[in-house]
Design a protein around this motif. Structure first.
Motif, PDB file in Angstrom:
ATOM      1  N   SER A   1      37.030  35.800  28.306  1.00 50.62           N
ATOM      2  CA  SER A   1      35.845  35.839  29.157  1.00 50.62           C
ATOM      3  C   SER A   1      36.153  35.187  30.501  1.00 50.62           C
ATOM      4  O   SER A   1      37.171  34.505  30.673  1.00 50.62           O
ATOM      5  CB  SER A   1      34.696  35.100  28.486  1.00 50.62           C
ATOM      6  N   GLY A   2      35.230  35.361  31.451  1.00 50.55           N
ATOM      7  CA  GLY A   2      35.411  34.740  32.746  1.00 50.55           C
ATOM      8  C   GLY A   2      35.463  33.229  32.646  1.00 50.55           C
ATOM      9  O   GLY A   2      36.302  32.579  33.285  1.00 50.55           O
TER      10      GLY A   2
ATOM     11  N   GLU B   1      31.952  36.140  35.810  1.00 50.55           N
ATOM     12  CA  GLU B   1      32.112  37.405  35.083  1.00 50.55           C
ATOM     13  C   GLU B   1      33.492  37.987  35.357  1.00 50.55           C
ATOM     14  O   GLU B   1      33.929  38.057  36.502  1.00 50.55           O
ATOM     15  CB  GLU B   1      31.044  38.413  35.522  1.00 50.55           C
ATOM     16  N   ARG B   2      34.185  38.358  34.281  1.00 47.78           N
ATOM     17  CA  ARG B   2      35.446  39.073  34.444  1.00 47.78           C
ATOM     18  C   ARG B   2      35.113  40.531  34.682  1.00 47.78           C
ATOM     19  O   ARG B   2      34.532  41.199  33.840  1.00 47.78           O
ATOM     20  CB  ARG B   2      36.312  38.913  33.194  1.00 47.78           C
ATOM     21  N   THR B   3      35.497  41.048  35.867  1.00 46.83           N
ATOM     22  CA  THR B   3      35.094  42.398  36.250  1.00 46.83           C
ATOM     23  C   THR B   3      36.199  43.435  36.081  1.00 46.83           C
ATOM     24  O   THR B   3      35.960  44.622  36.306  1.00 46.83           O
ATOM     25  CB  THR B   3      34.619  42.422  37.710  1.00 46.83           C
ATOM     26  N   GLY B   4      37.403  43.010  35.702  1.00 46.98           N
ATOM     27  CA  GLY B   4      38.470  43.975  35.502  1.00 46.98           C
ATOM     28  C   GLY B   4      39.821  43.371  35.764  1.00 46.98           C
ATOM     29  O   GLY B   4      39.995  42.144  35.786  1.00 46.98           O
TER      30      GLY B   4
ATOM     31  N   TYR C   1      43.609  39.112  36.439  1.00 48.60           N
ATOM     32  CA  TYR C   1      42.201  39.244  36.080  1.00 48.60           C
ATOM     33  C   TYR C   1      41.380  39.046  37.350  1.00 48.60           C
ATOM     34  O   TYR C   1      41.689  38.196  38.189  1.00 48.60           O
ATOM     35  CB  TYR C   1      41.784  38.189  35.065  1.00 48.60           C
TER      36      TYR C   1
ATOM     37  N   SER D   1      34.297  37.469  39.190  1.00 51.74           N
ATOM     38  CA  SER D   1      33.205  37.394  40.147  1.00 51.74           C
ATOM     39  C   SER D   1      32.407  36.127  39.858  1.00 51.74           C
ATOM     40  O   SER D   1      31.989  35.893  38.720  1.00 51.74           O
ATOM     41  CB  SER D   1      32.290  38.621  40.027  1.00 51.74           C
TER      42      SER D   1
ATOM     43  N   THR E   1      35.188  35.732  44.723  1.00 47.95           N
ATOM     44  CA  THR E   1      35.991  36.538  43.812  1.00 47.95           C
ATOM     45  C   THR E   1      37.361  35.879  43.698  1.00 47.95           C
ATOM     46  O   THR E   1      37.959  35.495  44.706  1.00 47.95           O
ATOM     47  CB  THR E   1      36.151  37.978  44.317  1.00 47.95           C
TER      48      THR E   1
END
Length: 353
Positions: A36-37, A148-151, A161, A164, A177
């Motif tokens: 996770s982020g 948040e992990r966006t990609g 990774y 955001s 970011t």
């Protein structure tokens, strides 16, 4: 020729990364699949905090609708609040800032001037300048932050990774970011966006636990050479200083007490600075072939006035005030710890007004 702490804002992206890591790091659970982020930030925090030393380089780009500026940064940090950061802008202006845990210092190789101050004094100065608003802003930004992990993306050939980071506090309008290396949790890139523009920092050559000599963080002495190619010599005699340079050292001995002079050169720029004692404190009056003071007035709301037929920029700075003007390719600057009126008064003496 003066207090160069105003350049400290160039390192905002570096500070912000550390702040975000420290503020939002949470214990990440061991899970199957991508972390996770919050877990990624926790790994980043542990990676940096567990290292005895961290050093590397970065390119910082600040841009908005009207301008774009870039600076290169080299940094090293070690246990015990030891640090050293060298910042060079696109025009070649360089400043070095360091701390050995007990004192902090600045050094500008083009002018040869240094400043040393204890950390407690610096903290009090910051408190006085921001009147409590700085600390309040930090407190608000570190509360209610979501990650948040966006990609995943590739940064300089490294798989990363993408995180955001946003604040749920409505008074915080900026977002961040981070691009984090998937193998060793090194921050490869950061981007901070607000209504004022975007700051992008690309980190390169980050290394951990490299042996660093204690002299790296030592405050500069009167003859220390902190940057390769930078020459610096202090004189107690005005005539000796004048003999050491082709520049016309401002001679104000009839009006003020001469306290010394510095003659310096770096990267094609020559500078000669006379130091005077006045009723308003120590004043630096120097001449330089470079453009170390370009934009100083714009940054702090300076104004242009006419003194003895010469257009002079007078402005406040973080450490006091400055008055400067350029004539026939040479810039003369008056730097004081007092208000702009003090800088203007000394400039009038220099120009014979």
């Amino acid at each position: 020729m003066t207090d160069v702490r105003g350049r400290l804002d160039r390192w905002g992206p570096l500070v912000l990364v550390v702040l975000l890591v420290a503020a939002t790091g949470a214990v990440g659970a061991v899970v199957l699949g991508p972390p996770s982020g919050d877990a990624i930030l926790d790994n980043v925090e542990q990676r940096y905090e567990s290292a005895e030393t961290v050093l590397g380089a970065a390119t910082v780009t600040v841009e908005n609708e009207t301008m774009e500026r870039t600076a290169s940064v080299e940094y090293v940090a070690a246990d015990g609040n030891n640090s050293r950061v060298t910042v060079t802008d696109a025009d070649g202006r360089t400043v070095v800032v360091g701390s050995n845990g007990s004192v902090a210092w600045t050094y500008q190789p083009a002018t040869g001037l240094t400043q040393t101050f204890d950390d407690e004094t610096r903290v009090e100065e910051l408190k006085a300048r921001y009147d409590g608003r700085y600390a309040d802003r930090m407190d608000r930004f570190t509360e209610n932050v979501t990650v948040e992990r966006t990609g995943t993306e590739t940064v300089d050939g490294e798989a990363a990774y993408v995180l955001s980071i946003e604040s749920e506090n409505e008074s915080i309008t900026s977002t961040a970011t981070l691009w984090v290396d998937r193998d060793d949790w090194t921050v490869l890139q950061s981007r901070v966006t607000s209504e004022k523009g975007t700051v992008t920092t690309q980190f390169t050559d980050t290394r951990f636990d490299v042996s660093v000599d204690e002299s790296t963080f030592r405050a500069p002495d009167e003859t220390g050479q902190l940057v390769d190619g930078a020459d610096r010599e202090r004189y107690d005699d005005f005539d000796a200083a004048q003999s050491a340079t082709d520049l016309a050292l401002p001679d104000l001995r009839d009006s003020y007490t001469f306290e010394g002079a510095l003659v310096a050169s770096y990267d094609g720029t020559a500078t000669a600075t006379a130091i005077y004692g006045t009723d308003a404190g120590t004043v630096y009056v120097g001449v330089t072939t470079g453009d170390e003071f370009a934009g100083a007035g714009d940054a702090e709301g300076g104004e242009t006035v006419t003194i003895a037929g010469q257009d002079v920029t007078v402005a406040s700075t973080q450490g006091g005030s400055i008055a400067y003007w350029t004539d026939d390719g040479t810039t003369t600057a008056v730097v004081t710890r007092g208000p702009p009126e003090t800088a203007r008064e000394v400039a009038e003496t220099v120009l014979g007004a």
